[in-house]
Design an enzyme around this catalytic site. Structure first.
Site, PDB file in Angstrom:
ATOM      1  N   ARG A  18       0.848  -1.201   0.000  1.00 58.02           N
ATOM      2  CA  ARG A  18       0.000   0.000   0.000  1.00 58.02           C
ATOM      3  C   ARG A  18       0.880   1.246   0.000  1.00 58.02           C
ATOM      4  O   ARG A  18       2.106   1.171   0.065  1.00 58.02           O
ATOM      5  CB  ARG A  18      -0.906   0.007   1.230  1.00 58.02           C
ATOM      6  CG  ARG A  18      -0.147   0.064   2.542  1.00 58.02           C
ATOM      7  CD  ARG A  18      -1.079   0.143   3.732  1.00 58.02           C
ATOM      8  NE  ARG A  18      -0.349   0.204   4.983  1.00 58.02           N
ATOM      9  CZ  ARG A  18      -0.898   0.431   6.162  1.00 58.02           C
ATOM     10  NH1 ARG A  18      -2.213   0.623   6.243  1.00 58.02           N
ATOM     11  NH2 ARG A  18      -0.168   0.471   7.259  1.00 58.02           N
ATOM     12  N   VAL A  66      10.741  -7.434   7.200  1.00 56.69           N
ATOM     13  CA  VAL A  66      12.065  -6.877   6.889  1.00 56.69           C
ATOM     14  C   VAL A  66      13.026  -6.892   8.066  1.00 56.69           C
ATOM     15  O   VAL A  66      14.229  -6.717   7.890  1.00 56.69           O
ATOM     16  CB  VAL A  66      11.962  -5.434   6.332  1.00 56.69           C
ATOM     17  CG1 VAL A  66      11.187  -5.416   5.032  1.00 56.69           C
ATOM     18  CG2 VAL A  66      11.366  -4.474   7.363  1.00 56.69           C
ATOM     19  N   ASN A  92      11.646   0.067   0.847  1.00 53.80           N
ATOM     20  CA  ASN A  92      10.680   1.127   1.138  1.00 53.80           C
ATOM     21  C   ASN A  92      10.015   0.977   2.502  1.00 53.80           C
ATOM     22  O   ASN A  92       9.606   1.977   3.094  1.00 53.80           O
ATOM     23  CB  ASN A  92       9.606   1.130   0.044  1.00 53.80           C
ATOM     24  CG  ASN A  92       8.366   1.892   0.471  1.00 53.80           C
ATOM     25  OD1 ASN A  92       8.346   3.119   0.503  1.00 53.80           O
ATOM     26  ND2 ASN A  92       7.315   1.162   0.824  1.00 53.80           N
ATOM     27  N   TYR A 161      12.350   9.198  14.289  1.00 56.09           N
ATOM     28  CA  TYR A 161      12.187   8.904  12.867  1.00 56.09           C
ATOM     29  C   TYR A 161      13.282   9.579  12.054  1.00 56.09           C
ATOM     30  O   TYR A 161      13.896   8.959  11.172  1.00 56.09           O
ATOM     31  CB  TYR A 161      10.812   9.390  12.417  1.00 56.09           C
ATOM     32  CG  TYR A 161      10.507   9.172  10.957  1.00 56.09           C
ATOM     33  CD1 TYR A 161      10.208   7.907  10.473  1.00 56.09           C
ATOM     34  CD2 TYR A 161      10.490  10.243  10.063  1.00 56.09           C
ATOM     35  CE1 TYR A 161       9.903   7.706   9.129  1.00 56.09           C
ATOM     36  CE2 TYR A 161      10.190  10.056   8.733  1.00 56.09           C
ATOM     37  CZ  TYR A 161       9.900   8.783   8.267  1.00 56.09           C
ATOM     38  OH  TYR A 161       9.604   8.599   6.929  1.00 56.09           O
ATOM     39  N   VAL A 196       3.964  13.335   1.820  1.00 53.42           N
ATOM     40  CA  VAL A 196       2.960  12.875   0.858  1.00 53.42           C
ATOM     41  C   VAL A 196       1.703  12.527   1.651  1.00 53.42           C
ATOM     42  O   VAL A 196       1.793  11.878   2.700  1.00 53.42           O
ATOM     43  CB  VAL A 196       3.463  11.633   0.085  1.00 53.42           C
ATOM     44  CG1 VAL A 196       2.416  11.156  -0.910  1.00 53.42           C
ATOM     45  CG2 VAL A 196       4.778  11.952  -0.622  1.00 53.42           C
TER      46      VAL A 196
END
Length: 267
Positions: A18, A66, A92, A161, A196
């Protein structure tokens, strides 16, 4: 043939079920690549792969956590088996957990370190092992890691982050150097996306309000746009096209680079 044509290439996109990952998978497929969607969300990942197949692409879903070395080993082997090789890995998958430094939660930081840093490190490791000479794919290729504009500018509420995405940038450059020196034939670059309005981006704006940093989500987004010379938020296609470029022969002499795709916000 265009240098951006990826016909005959095989790509694995993590977090591809997604959001930005799905957009990157779609863009790679439009450029001609066969694509494997690597994700922990099996139902959604399978649906994304199916939508790519319905559009005429060769696509598959491979289960992938991951943060687990064995999961990477299995996902890469399965990708090579299902697609017939591996030429592109897009790291990603990522998580963002907002919080003020004064209220830092060690568990939140550890989670971001595991997914955002360890996940990219393991992805690069297994890409190298598969694509270097003598590997099961063995033809070289490209790794594209997804960092963030947060790695290049200070922004309140996302210290953990930002730290992890800064680490992605440094990891990318060291990996590129090692690949070149050891003759792996694998280029390694990263993209620094701006904000985004995906699910993650919308939640970030709401978090800024909850942390007392902005009066409303609209005000937070407005200030981000105000800091962006191009005067808008990013779109998934903006990031996806940058990934296609770095994966293509158009970027054949580019490695160890961090490409800002942020409308100028991080300049």
């Amino acid at each position: 043939m265009s240098v951006f044509d990826l016909a005959g290439r095989r790509a694995l996109v993590t977090g591809g079920a997604r959001g930005l990952g799905a957009g990157m998978a779609e863009a790679l497929a439009r450029a001609g690549a066969a694509v494997a969607i690597g994700d922990i969300r099996e139902d959604l990942g399978k649906a994304t792969a199916e939508s790519l197949r319905e559009a005429g692409a060769t696509a598959a879903f491979v289960p992938l956590d991951v943060t687990e070395d064995a999961s990477w080993e299995s996902a890469v082997a399965r990708t090579i088996d299902e697609l017939g090789g591996l030429d592109i890995v897009v790291n990603n998958a990522g998580v963002e957990i907002s919080g003020l430094v004064v209220d830092l939660d060690p568990a939140d930081v550890r989670r971001m370190l595991e997914v955002n840093v360890l996940g990219v490190a393991l992805g690069t490791k297994h890409a190298f092992r598969a694509m270097r000479p003598g590997g099961p794919a063995g033809g070289g290729g490209a790794v594209v890691n997804i960092a963030s504009v947060a790695a290049t500018i200070p922004f309140p509420g996302i210290a953990g982050y930002s730290a992890t995405k800064s680490a992605v940038d440094r990891l990318t450059r060291v990996a590129a150097l090692e690949s070149g020196k050891l003759g792996y034939g694998v280029r390694v670059n990263c993209v620094h996306p701006g904000l985004v309005p995906t699910e993650m981006g919308a939640r970030l704006a709401e978090d800024m309000v909850a942390l007392g940093l902005w009066p409303s989500a609209e005000a937070a987004v407005g200030d981000v746009i105000g800091l962006t010379p191009l005067g808008r938020l990013g779109e998934a296609a903006d990031m996806a096209d940058a990934v296609v470029f770095l994966a293509s022969d158009g970027a054949r002499f580019i490695t160890g680079a961090g490409l800002p795709v942020d409308g100028g916000m991080g300049m």
